[in-house]
Design an enzyme around this catalytic site. Sequence first.
Site, PDB file in Angstrom:
ATOM      1  CB  SER A 253      -0.947  -0.060   1.192  1.00 33.74           C
ATOM      2  OG  SER A 253      -2.060   0.735   0.947  1.00 33.74           O
TER       3      SER A 253
ATOM      4  CG  HIS B  20      -5.758  -2.457   0.914  1.00 29.59           C
ATOM      5  ND1 HIS B  20      -5.049  -2.172  -0.233  1.00 29.59           N
ATOM      6  CD2 HIS B  20      -5.238  -1.661   1.884  1.00 29.59           C
ATOM      7  CE1 HIS B  20      -4.149  -1.245   0.034  1.00 29.59           C
ATOM      8  NE2 HIS B  20      -4.238  -0.921   1.314  1.00 29.59           N
TER       9      HIS B  20
HETATM   10  C1  GCU Z   1      -5.273   4.859   1.929  1.00 28.48           C
HETATM   11  C2  GCU Z   1      -4.697   5.591   0.742  1.00 28.48           C
HETATM   12  C3  GCU Z   1      -3.927   4.658  -0.172  1.00 28.48           C
HETATM   13  C4  GCU Z   1      -2.943   3.854   0.628  1.00 28.48           C
HETATM   14  C5  GCU Z   1      -3.649   3.169   1.760  1.00 28.48           C
HETATM   15  C6  GCU Z   1      -2.696   2.369   2.656  1.00 28.48           C
HETATM   16  O1  GCU Z   1      -6.299   4.026   1.483  1.00 28.48           O
HETATM   17  O2  GCU Z   1      -5.749   6.219   0.039  1.00 28.48           O
HETATM   18  O3  GCU Z   1      -3.231   5.382  -1.163  1.00 28.48           O
HETATM   19  O4  GCU Z   1      -2.300   2.952  -0.209  1.00 28.48           O
HETATM   20  O5  GCU Z   1      -4.290   4.115   2.562  1.00 28.48           O
HETATM   21  O6  GCU Z   1      -1.550   2.770   2.828  1.00 28.48           O
HETATM   22  O7  GCU Z   1      -3.159   1.356   3.197  1.00 28.48           O
END
Ligand code: GCU
Length: 414
Positions: free
Chosen positions: A251, A393
């Site tokens: 992420s 995610h």
């Molecule tokens: C949020 C953000 C993302 C990122 C995520 C994370 O959702 O919008 O860009 O990747 O956090 O770091 O889990």
Amino acid sequence: MKRSLLSAGFLALLGFAAVRAEEPKNHDFDVVRDESKVPAYQLPPVLVSSEGDRITTPEEWTNVRRPQVMALFGNLVYGVVPVPETPVRTSYERLRTDGKFMDGLATRKDVRIRFENAKGSAEMTVLVFTPNGAKGPVPAFLQLSFVNTKDDGHDADPSRAGYLRNGLPLAEFLRNGFGLVVLSQGALVRHNEVEFQSGIHPLFYREGQSFPKANEWGVIAAVSWSASRVLDYLGTEPSIDAKRIAAVGHSKMGKATLWAVAQDRRFAMAVAAQSGCAGAALWKRDFGENMEKMVTRFPYWLCRNAWKFSRNEDDLPVDQHMLLACIAPRPIYIASGSEDLWADPRGEYLGAYHASEVYRLLGKKGLDSEASPAVGEVLAGGDVGYHNRAGGHSVELYDWQKFIEFAGRHLKAR
Ligand code: GCU
């Protein structure tokens, strides 16, 4: 896709700069989540120089085009690290050594890395795990982690034996002959910093400066910088082969990993899981999270110059395939989650696919098909690896196993 700069979103952004962004509870925003709504777009050609010349040789890529692309990413997207007025001194201190970590499988070392100059000081603690009984220095993963290393250790839940609290299946790395090094993202810069009065940034301010300039490093670039400082340290660590380090992040940390590995050619490999927007996904698809969402919720993850491209990604002279291309010829693995639409799995695949042009120019094997593979199919036979795991995610044991196998092929065969 022509949009007005004076949109409500942009004005909101200007007013936003001084306040801390709150993370919404869910990601159900008004963003594109339907492939048929992706706008028509044109990617900037990775193999044409800023002067309009076609790049046809590895030398032209390395000496002409790559530096142009890196300068664009530095100045317009992540921000460059300025040269400090007084040099930053670095020191290392071993805080603890545990030779019998995880039932004797590993040696764990906790190392403090301290930075200091006339402007101030900052420090980070890094965890180093190496398999006991290794015959020589081992290749290792460097994880850019969300978890504070100070709180890390065994997972307390007995059903998670072999895992660290940060979710990593440490035993899996060790069994396969890899070391693992963990740095925590929050050590030198806060997760959603908006003031930049503490942490690493003040050490780099010039006389009279109290905030990063529009083209200077934001939060992500500071985490990337810290990864390179850990790599400096690993050069002094006899149990680890610093020439065989794969940086890995999920992420936001996937974004930081890609920028770190692109900049620092000492890294041998990059793994970015669900890195999405400002990671492997293409900006110009405008699918899932986009520049507007990123810079309104996290105003300084990127540099301030990136704000200009909010609702205006078309004007960005780069796209993320070009960042992945800057990692070539070193192996790279991109992983998506089929339900993680916020991170745009299709855009992540296309980032890796379009970067493959440069891998091929450098004599490496990239991804050959523009069509995304089926969910669950693993493309790991070449130098650009990819899979789209069913689910959302997160990074699961399945993902780690694929990363370790891929790294095994590239970093163990030497
Ligand atoms: C949020 C953000 C993302 C990122 C995520 C994370 O959702 O919008 O860009 O990747 O956090 O770091 O889990």
